[in-house]
Design a protein around this motif. Structure first.
Motif, PDB file in Angstrom:
ATOM      1  N   ASP A   1       0.857  -1.190   0.000  1.00 19.99           N
ATOM      2  CA  ASP A   1       0.000   0.000   0.000  1.00 19.99           C
ATOM      3  C   ASP A   1       0.888   1.234   0.000  1.00 19.99           C
ATOM      4  O   ASP A   1       1.809   1.344   0.803  1.00 19.99           O
ATOM      5  N   LEU A   2       0.565   2.113  -0.912  1.00 20.38           N
ATOM      6  CA  LEU A   2       1.430   3.255  -1.198  1.00 20.38           C
ATOM      7  C   LEU A   2       0.607   4.532  -1.091  1.00 20.38           C
ATOM      8  O   LEU A   2      -0.502   4.602  -1.608  1.00 20.38           O
ATOM      9  N   THR A   3       1.158   5.527  -0.403  1.00 22.23           N
ATOM     10  CA  THR A   3       0.527   6.844  -0.386  1.00 22.23           C
ATOM     11  C   THR A   3       1.561   7.871  -0.806  1.00 22.23           C
ATOM     12  O   THR A   3       2.676   7.900  -0.262  1.00 22.23           O
TER      13      THR A   3
ATOM     14  N   THR B   1       2.069  11.876  -3.201  1.00 21.05           N
ATOM     15  CA  THR B   1       1.430  13.024  -3.831  1.00 21.05           C
ATOM     16  C   THR B   1       1.912  13.108  -5.269  1.00 21.05           C
ATOM     17  O   THR B   1       3.121  13.186  -5.514  1.00 21.05           O
TER      18      THR B   1
ATOM     19  N   ARG C   1      -3.039  13.945  -3.493  1.00 19.39           N
ATOM     20  CA  ARG C   1      -2.707  12.839  -2.592  1.00 19.39           C
ATOM     21  C   ARG C   1      -3.348  11.562  -3.122  1.00 19.39           C
ATOM     22  O   ARG C   1      -4.560  11.540  -3.406  1.00 19.39           O
TER      23      ARG C   1
ATOM     24  N   SER D   1      -3.565   7.172  -2.786  1.00 12.78           N
ATOM     25  CA  SER D   1      -3.273   5.910  -2.098  1.00 12.78           C
ATOM     26  C   SER D   1      -3.644   4.773  -3.040  1.00 12.78           C
ATOM     27  O   SER D   1      -4.765   4.727  -3.560  1.00 12.78           O
ATOM     28  N   GLU D   2      -2.696   3.878  -3.280  1.00 16.08           N
ATOM     29  CA  GLU D   2      -2.910   2.762  -4.210  1.00 16.08           C
ATOM     30  C   GLU D   2      -2.213   1.520  -3.671  1.00 16.08           C
ATOM     31  O   GLU D   2      -1.208   1.628  -2.966  1.00 16.08           O
ATOM     32  N   ARG D   3      -2.707   0.375  -4.055  1.00 18.41           N
ATOM     33  CA  ARG D   3      -1.993  -0.886  -3.811  1.00 18.41           C
ATOM     34  C   ARG D   3      -1.189  -1.187  -5.063  1.00 18.41           C
ATOM     35  O   ARG D   3      -1.719  -1.127  -6.187  1.00 18.41           O
TER      36      ARG D   3
ATOM     37  N   ASP E   1       6.789   5.841  -1.576  1.00 16.34           N
ATOM     38  CA  ASP E   1       5.817   6.001  -0.489  1.00 16.34           C
ATOM     39  C   ASP E   1       6.160   7.269   0.304  1.00 16.34           C
ATOM     40  O   ASP E   1       7.298   7.445   0.747  1.00 16.34           O
TER      41      ASP E   1
END
Ligand code: FES
Ligand code: FES
Length: 163
Positions: free
Chosen positions: A7-9, A11, A16, A18-20, A72
């Protein structure tokens, strides 16, 4: 998706996200395939051609040599973001006016690298421009018009104007 996922957050272009993501996925593939930001191109996939150049935390990187998972918490700017913000509008206009692109495949990376040089503020010499862009390959233009365009923008910015 196969294999290990993270899981990545991060910008991206001010947004902003958030994706897997597959742990093995490169940054440029993540941008193109997962975020549909296809302005960053994939050429050699070995860090040689510069077509995949994007900015991470203010520094240009090879999107094919960096994993998305390494970003990340990072801030990523692609050619779409640089274009939409108007940051490189003068460079884009100069490339068009001086025929500094033909097929355009190298152009997003070339613009990102040129902006990286010009945002340092000083007016670079033609040799400096060539050196800074030496990691970005163009198979069409012969480079002369690209250097002309970057030089013109550098001079215009130094005068506080546009090329
Ligand atoms: S595709 Fe990344 S340097 Fe060529
Ligand atoms: S304009 Fe075609 S590769 Fe540069």
């Amino acid at each position: 998706m196969s294999g290990y996922a993270l899981d990545l957050t991060l910008t991206v272009n001010g947004e902003r996200i958030s994706e897997r993501v597959d742990a093995r996925k490169t940054l440029v593939d993540f941008l193109r395939e997962d975020l549909a930001l296809t302005g960053s191109h994939v050429g050699c996939e070995h860090g040689v051609c510069g077509a995949c150049t994007v900015r991470v935390d203010g520094e240009i990187v090879r999107g094919c040599l960096m994993l998305a998972a390494q970003c990340d918490g990072a801030t990523v700017d692609t050619i779409e973001g640089m274009s939409d913000s108007g940051e490189i509008a003068d460079l884009q206009a100069a490339f068009e006016q001086r025929n500094a692109l033909q097929c355009g495949y190298c152009t997003p990376g070339m613009l990102a690298a040129a902006q990286d040089l010009l945002k340092r503020g000083a007016v670079p010499s033609r040799d400096d421009i060539r050196e800074h862009l030496s990691g970005n390959y163009c198979r069409c233009t012969g480079y002369h018009a690209i250097v002309d365009a970057v030089e013109a923008v550098a001079q215009a910015r130094a005068k506080g104007g546009r090329s």
